[in-house]
Scaffold this motif. Sequence first.
Motif, PDB file in Angstrom:
ATOM      1  N   VAL A 364       0.835  -1.205   0.000  1.00 16.02           N
ATOM      2  CA  VAL A 364       0.000   0.000   0.000  1.00 16.02           C
ATOM      3  C   VAL A 364       0.869   1.253   0.000  1.00 16.02           C
ATOM      4  O   VAL A 364       0.594   2.222  -0.724  1.00 16.02           O
ATOM      5  N   ALA A 365       1.947   1.226   0.798  1.00  8.38           N
ATOM      6  CA  ALA A 365       2.839   2.386   0.860  1.00  8.38           C
ATOM      7  C   ALA A 365       3.500   2.634  -0.497  1.00  8.38           C
ATOM      8  O   ALA A 365       3.627   3.790  -0.930  1.00  8.38           O
ATOM      9  N   GLU A 367       2.301   1.810  -3.467  1.00  6.26           N
ATOM     10  CA  GLU A 367       1.281   2.325  -4.383  1.00  6.26           C
ATOM     11  C   GLU A 367       1.005   3.799  -4.132  1.00  6.26           C
ATOM     12  O   GLU A 367       0.846   4.573  -5.083  1.00  6.26           O
ATOM     13  N   GLN A 368       0.941   4.186  -2.861  1.00  8.26           N
ATOM     14  CA  GLN A 368       0.735   5.599  -2.553  1.00  8.26           C
ATOM     15  C   GLN A 368       1.893   6.446  -3.040  1.00  8.26           C
ATOM     16  O   GLN A 368       1.703   7.555  -3.567  1.00  8.26           O
ATOM     17  N   GLN A 369       3.113   5.939  -2.870  1.00  7.59           N
ATOM     18  CA  GLN A 369       4.295   6.675  -3.325  1.00  7.59           C
ATOM     19  C   GLN A 369       4.287   6.822  -4.823  1.00  7.59           C
ATOM     20  O   GLN A 369       4.627   7.877  -5.373  1.00  7.59           O
ATOM     21  N   ARG A 371       1.673   6.908  -6.746  1.00 15.43           N
ATOM     22  CA  ARG A 371       0.657   7.874  -7.132  1.00 15.43           C
ATOM     23  C   ARG A 371       1.114   9.301  -6.912  1.00 15.43           C
ATOM     24  O   ARG A 371       0.808  10.201  -7.697  1.00 15.43           O
ATOM     25  N   THR A 372       1.864   9.534  -5.830  1.00 26.13           N
ATOM     26  CA  THR A 372       2.329  10.896  -5.529  1.00 26.13           C
ATOM     27  C   THR A 372       3.419  11.330  -6.473  1.00 26.13           C
ATOM     28  O   THR A 372       3.588  12.527  -6.752  1.00 26.13           O
TER      29      THR A 372
END
Length: 373
Positions: A364-365, A367-369, A371-372
């Motif tokens: 999850v981390a 994927e968030q990175q 996206r950012t």
Amino acid sequence: MSAGTGPKERARALMELGRHEQAAEHLARHLAQHPGDARGWAQLAHCRFKAGDWEGALKAADHGIAADPRCDDAWRQRALVLPYTGLEGGSTADPARVRLALEAAREAVRIDPQEPANHSMLARYLGLTGNQEEAYHAALTAVALDPENPTARFNLAHFADVTGRPDVREQTLRETLRLDPDHSDARATLAELQAEAGRMKLPELAGEYGAALGARPRAGHIENKLNLLVLRLLRRTRWFALLCLVIAALAARAFPTKDDATALPAPLGTRLWAATVMGLVWTVGAWYLAYRRLPQGARTNLRSQLRRRWAARLPLLHAAWGTALALVTVLVPLTDRGTVQTLVLTGAVPVVLAMWYGSAQRRVAREQQERTT
């Protein structure tokens, strides 16, 4: 410094020593007598920026531009400091200020297109505004103008990465280290590339991080990478526990098939041999292949994390739990198969759940990175 040198010369000497606040005081005295010295204002802006006085740095850069609009140093210092002004706590730069900084960097390049630092500054803000391809070419120009500058080459490696040029990135990182063998960021980044390509093991990667920190002890981002890498190594101990539980389940006949002997307890020799194999798993896997190959700096980091951080101790506790129940399973002459199965599952389930949960959190981390970025 001799008594006959002027305040500007004394300021330059102090800047070379990293004493920017004192240098700013000398420059302020010089500029009080020579307010038309645009490059002196640019130097003052640089000193104030280094000292953390961003608003003061911006004012000094603007004074330099007012004194001489053709001073590329002043425009470059204005570009450097603009995104930092108005920041509070952990806030990010205002996009409008970043765009203004980009305009200032473009103006510096227009005034003096032969100055490599102007192109480096332009590349920085082109990247921040999303123009990665143009940023890459600006960084490439900076290297062409100053091919012996390791910082310019390292910046080029960054933009080669974000524009999908992995070969250029690796070659440029090697060139950076050729020019500056103590360039900690280049060393750490090149080591990461080799690890991702399978040309370097995690203990060796930890050694490279430790060496990079030795060259730059206050590099917090590299220290954080080393901390995360040590955590990865500690999490691997859970696999040793699972392997011990598999050995215990087989030796103690926890889940027999129709072709296996089913009498309980299992023969003592079989169970003792299983305990010996478990010891070999930990000795060879955890001690010899992992800890013993870590350089001294990484070992110190590991011990420090185990003392200070619960997150570092938790994987070892999981591994100890699973291994302890595996040993109980083979060393105690149990006659009830349900008890044997319960011991194996009680040891395995918490370890497997911890591994699954940690993997999900890291996914999850990532994927968030992505996206950012």
